[in-house]
Write a protein that holds these residues in place. Sequence first.
Motif, PDB file in Angstrom:
ATOM      1  N   ASN A  68      28.182  43.689  50.062  1.00  0.00           N
ATOM      2  CA  ASN A  68      29.038  44.646  49.364  1.00  0.00           C
ATOM      3  C   ASN A  68      30.462  44.111  49.439  1.00  0.00           C
ATOM      4  N   MET A  69      30.961  43.662  48.317  1.00  0.00           N
ATOM      5  CA  MET A  69      32.285  43.063  48.307  1.00  0.00           C
ATOM      6  C   MET A  69      33.319  44.133  48.691  1.00  0.00           C
ATOM      7  N   PRO A  70      34.198  43.804  49.644  1.00  0.00           N
ATOM      8  CA  PRO A  70      35.233  44.767  50.047  1.00  0.00           C
ATOM      9  C   PRO A  70      36.109  45.174  48.865  1.00  0.00           C
ATOM     10  N   LEU A  71      36.603  46.405  48.904  1.00  0.00           N
ATOM     11  CA  LEU A  71      37.438  46.927  47.823  1.00  0.00           C
ATOM     12  C   LEU A  71      38.654  46.029  47.586  1.00  0.00           C
ATOM     13  N   GLY A  72      39.279  45.571  48.653  1.00  0.00           N
ATOM     14  CA  GLY A  72      40.449  44.701  48.505  1.00  0.00           C
ATOM     15  C   GLY A  72      40.139  43.429  47.742  1.00  0.00           C
ATOM     16  N   TRP A  73      38.964  42.863  48.003  1.00  0.00           N
ATOM     17  CA  TRP A  73      38.553  41.652  47.283  1.00  0.00           C
ATOM     18  C   TRP A  73      38.301  41.955  45.808  1.00  0.00           C
ATOM     19  N   THR A  74      37.690  43.098  45.543  1.00  0.00           N
ATOM     20  CA  THR A  74      37.404  43.493  44.161  1.00  0.00           C
ATOM     21  C   THR A  74      38.700  43.683  43.383  1.00  0.00           C
ATOM     22  N   VAL A  75      39.648  44.381  43.996  1.00  0.00           N
ATOM     23  CA  VAL A  75      40.949  44.594  43.347  1.00  0.00           C
ATOM     24  C   VAL A  75      41.646  43.257  43.154  1.00  0.00           C
ATOM     25  N   MET A  76      41.622  42.406  44.191  1.00  0.00           N
ATOM     26  CA  MET A  76      42.263  41.089  44.105  1.00  0.00           C
ATOM     27  C   MET A  76      41.661  40.262  42.961  1.00  0.00           C
ATOM     28  N   ALA A  77      40.360  40.222  42.883  1.00  0.00           N
ATOM     29  CA  ALA A  77      39.694  39.432  41.843  1.00  0.00           C
ATOM     30  C   ALA A  77      39.999  39.986  40.459  1.00  0.00           C
ATOM     31  N   THR A  78      39.964  41.303  40.317  1.00  0.00           N
ATOM     32  CA  THR A  78      40.230  41.929  39.020  1.00  0.00           C
ATOM     33  C   THR A  78      41.659  41.666  38.564  1.00  0.00           C
ATOM     34  N   LEU A  79      42.619  41.907  39.455  1.00  0.00           N
ATOM     35  CA  LEU A  79      44.021  41.668  39.092  1.00  0.00           C
ATOM     36  C   LEU A  79      44.289  40.179  38.875  1.00  0.00           C
ATOM     37  N   GLY A  80      43.630  39.333  39.662  1.00  0.00           N
ATOM     38  CA  GLY A  80      43.797  37.888  39.488  1.00  0.00           C
ATOM     39  C   GLY A  80      43.317  37.419  38.127  1.00  0.00           C
ATOM     40  N   ILE A  81      42.184  37.934  37.698  1.00  0.00           N
ATOM     41  CA  ILE A  81      41.677  37.567  36.366  1.00  0.00           C
ATOM     42  C   ILE A  81      42.615  38.088  35.282  1.00  0.00           C
ATOM     43  N   LEU A  82      43.132  39.297  35.469  1.00  0.00           N
ATOM     44  CA  LEU A  82      44.104  39.843  34.512  1.00  0.00           C
ATOM     45  C   LEU A  82      45.356  38.966  34.466  1.00  0.00           C
ATOM     46  N   PHE A 130      38.807  28.676  41.413  1.00  0.00           N
ATOM     47  CA  PHE A 130      37.733  27.958  42.093  1.00  0.00           C
ATOM     48  C   PHE A 130      37.640  28.369  43.562  1.00  0.00           C
ATOM     49  N   SER A 131      38.763  28.349  44.256  1.00  0.00           N
ATOM     50  CA  SER A 131      38.735  28.651  45.690  1.00  0.00           C
ATOM     51  C   SER A 131      38.319  30.098  45.937  1.00  0.00           C
ATOM     52  N   GLY A 132      38.821  31.027  45.129  1.00  0.00           N
ATOM     53  CA  GLY A 132      38.454  32.433  45.298  1.00  0.00           C
ATOM     54  C   GLY A 132      36.975  32.679  45.061  1.00  0.00           C
ATOM     55  N   LEU A 133      36.451  32.123  43.980  1.00  0.00           N
ATOM     56  CA  LEU A 133      35.021  32.291  43.694  1.00  0.00           C
ATOM     57  C   LEU A 133      34.160  31.640  44.764  1.00  0.00           C
ATOM     58  N   TRP A 134      34.574  30.463  45.233  1.00  0.00           N
ATOM     59  CA  TRP A 134      33.805  29.765  46.261  1.00  0.00           C
ATOM     60  C   TRP A 134      33.780  30.582  47.551  1.00  0.00           C
ATOM     61  N   MET A 135      34.936  31.135  47.942  1.00  0.00           N
ATOM     62  CA  MET A 135      34.981  31.911  49.190  1.00  0.00           C
ATOM     63  C   MET A 135      34.135  33.180  49.087  1.00  0.00           C
ATOM     64  N   ILE A 136      34.233  33.882  47.973  1.00  0.00           N
ATOM     65  CA  ILE A 136      33.408  35.082  47.782  1.00  0.00           C
ATOM     66  C   ILE A 136      31.932  34.705  47.800  1.00  0.00           C
ATOM     67  N   LYS A 173      26.615  34.633  50.223  1.00  0.00           N
ATOM     68  CA  LYS A 173      25.424  33.850  50.591  1.00  0.00           C
ATOM     69  C   LYS A 173      25.095  34.016  52.073  1.00  0.00           C
ATOM     70  N   GLU A 174      26.099  33.889  52.922  1.00  0.00           N
ATOM     71  CA  GLU A 174      25.865  34.028  54.359  1.00  0.00           C
ATOM     72  C   GLU A 174      25.394  35.429  54.721  1.00  0.00           C
ATOM     73  N   THR A 175      25.939  36.436  54.052  1.00  0.00           N
ATOM     74  CA  THR A 175      25.540  37.821  54.316  1.00  0.00           C
ATOM     75  C   THR A 175      24.087  38.046  53.923  1.00  0.00           C
ATOM     76  N   VAL A 176      23.718  37.567  52.748  1.00  0.00           N
ATOM     77  CA  VAL A 176      22.337  37.722  52.269  1.00  0.00           C
ATOM     78  C   VAL A 176      21.378  36.926  53.149  1.00  0.00           C
ATOM     79  N   GLN A 177      21.768  35.729  53.551  1.00  0.00           N
ATOM     80  CA  GLN A 177      20.916  34.917  54.429  1.00  0.00           C
ATOM     81  C   GLN A 177      20.705  35.584  55.788  1.00  0.00           C
ATOM     82  N   ALA A 178      21.658  36.411  56.197  1.00  0.00           N
ATOM     83  CA  ALA A 178      21.517  37.133  57.464  1.00  0.00           C
ATOM     84  C   ALA A 178      20.664  38.392  57.296  1.00  0.00           C
TER      85      ALA A 178
END
Length: 156
Positions: A85-99, A64-70, A75-80
């Motif tokens: 573009n999700m940073p590579l570290g976040w993508t790896v973190m999310a992928t490994l976290g789901i695994l 929940f917290s990870g999805l909410w933060m992403i 949302k803030e980036t698009v509103q601006a």
Amino acid sequence: MIYASLKLIHVLSIVLWIGGMFFAHAFLRPAVQSLEPPVRIRLMHDVLKRFFTTVQVVVLLVLFSGLWMIGRVAKETVQAGLPFNMPLGWTVMATLGILMIVVFGHIRFALFKRLSRAVSASDWPAGGAALGSIRIWVGVNLILGVATIAATLLLG
């Protein structure tokens, strides 16, 4: 303030999950090896039952917290008016976290169930085999957890 609070919950949940796996794998399991199988297997069952119940809550908090933060950053980036573009570290973190969550699900709902059945039936060889399988998969999840932390810190 909400973002910082959720990040704190996220990090503390991960510390509890990975720290608990490390403690069980590196300290608890070796310490109980000298106990007779009925005592050792019952003890490990009781400890793992408590730990896995906690991890079930922790997994939800991390997810929940990870999805909410992403989502908030996106949302803030698009509103601006910028592309998100999700940073590579976040993508790896999310992928490994789901695994890790998938591996935990296998440990909790398949392997631990075997251990519980063995303990109920006083089938110590089956209980030992179930604990051996749990140990292997907890080791895999521990490696994934450390890799996730490393990727997050090194890739940003």
